[in-house]
Write a protein that holds these residues in place. Structure first.
Motif, PDB file in Angstrom:
ATOM      1  N   PRO A  42       0.981  -1.914  -0.504  1.00 18.63           N
ATOM      2  CA  PRO A  42      -0.092   0.386  -0.044  1.00 18.63           C
ATOM      3  C   PRO A  42       0.862   1.002   0.029  1.00 18.63           C
ATOM      4  O   PRO A  42       0.626   2.485  -0.592  1.00 18.63           O
ATOM      5  N   THR A  43       1.711   1.383   0.855  1.00 17.91           N
ATOM      6  CA  THR A  43       3.265   1.933   0.888  1.00 17.91           C
ATOM      7  C   THR A  43       3.403   2.669  -0.612  1.00 17.91           C
ATOM      8  O   THR A  43       3.528   3.791  -1.295  1.00 17.91           O
ATOM      9  N   ILE A  44       3.766   1.092  -1.006  1.00 22.11           N
ATOM     10  CA  ILE A  44       4.456   1.780  -2.545  1.00 22.11           C
ATOM     11  C   ILE A  44       2.980   2.624  -3.731  1.00 22.11           C
ATOM     12  O   ILE A  44       3.599   3.271  -4.853  1.00 22.11           O
ATOM     13  N   ALA A  45       2.056   1.854  -3.457  1.00 25.81           N
ATOM     14  CA  ALA A  45       0.668   2.154  -4.665  1.00 25.81           C
ATOM     15  C   ALA A  45       0.705   3.341  -4.542  1.00 25.81           C
ATOM     16  O   ALA A  45       0.713   3.599  -5.079  1.00 25.81           O
ATOM     17  N   ARG A  46       0.398   3.773  -2.947  1.00 28.13           N
ATOM     18  CA  ARG A  46       0.552   5.048  -2.515  1.00 28.13           C
ATOM     19  C   ARG A  46       1.273   6.307  -3.074  1.00 28.13           C
ATOM     20  O   ARG A  46       0.428   7.486  -3.655  1.00 28.13           O
ATOM     21  N   HIS A  47       2.617   5.414  -3.096  1.00 30.54           N
ATOM     22  CA  HIS A  47       3.270   6.612  -3.816  1.00 30.54           C
ATOM     23  C   HIS A  47       3.820   7.247  -5.119  1.00 30.54           C
ATOM     24  O   HIS A  47       3.486   7.613  -5.787  1.00 30.54           O
ATOM     25  N   THR A  53      -2.903  -3.647  -6.015  1.00 31.76           N
ATOM     26  CA  THR A  53      -2.889  -4.633  -7.097  1.00 31.76           C
ATOM     27  C   THR A  53      -2.151  -4.645  -7.684  1.00 31.76           C
ATOM     28  O   THR A  53      -1.467  -5.711  -8.086  1.00 31.76           O
ATOM     29  N   THR A  54      -1.528  -2.955  -8.261  1.00 31.53           N
ATOM     30  CA  THR A  54      -0.298  -2.660  -9.737  1.00 31.53           C
ATOM     31  C   THR A  54       0.801  -3.142  -8.787  1.00 31.53           C
ATOM     32  O   THR A  54       1.550  -3.568  -9.771  1.00 31.53           O
TER      33      THR A  54
END
Length: 127
Positions: A42-47, A53-54
């Motif tokens: 989730p942290t990477i996705a938000r960044h 899921t990506t």
């Protein structure tokens, strides 16, 4: 920034909506490096302003390509250790995103909510 340099592009392209092969590969390498460094999905996705899921999809794709996998591992190894008190899995946005290209999550949401001039929602009805 290291992934952007490796692909001869800019960090703004990695954070943007560009879906070209170079941009997608650079973004996926950066996501994989962050994951190898211990950051959460989730942290990477938000960044990267993506769905959570990506990130696993991108890391699986990179892990299947030995040259890209090696590049991601090299970038992850070169990342600085987390300073004490910053909590594991937290990306330091101030250091990772250039000021000129960064848009806050609130601004991105506002921009998505504003329709483009002349754009209308198209609905299709299955019959």
């Amino acid at each position: 920034m290291a992934a952007a340099e490796a692909f001869n592009t800019t960090p703004e392209v990695l954070l943007g909506a560009d879906r070209s092969r170079v941009a997608a590969d650079a973004r996926a390498v950066a996501m994989t490096a962050a994951r190898l460094h211990g950051h959460s999905l989730p942290t990477i996705a938000r960044h990267f302003d993506r769905d959570h899921t990506t990130v696993p999809q991108a890391t699986r794709r990179i892990e299947e390509s030995p040259p890209l996998r090696d590049l991601a591992a090299k970038i992850a190894a070169d990342l600085p250790e987390q300073p004490a008190g910053t909590g594991a899995g937290r990306l330091d946005v101030d250091e990772q995103v250039p000021e000129t290209g960064y848009r806050s999550p609130e601004l991105r949401e506002q921009q998505r909510a504003i329709p483009v001039a002349g754009e209308r929602a198209q609905l299709r009805v299955a019959r």
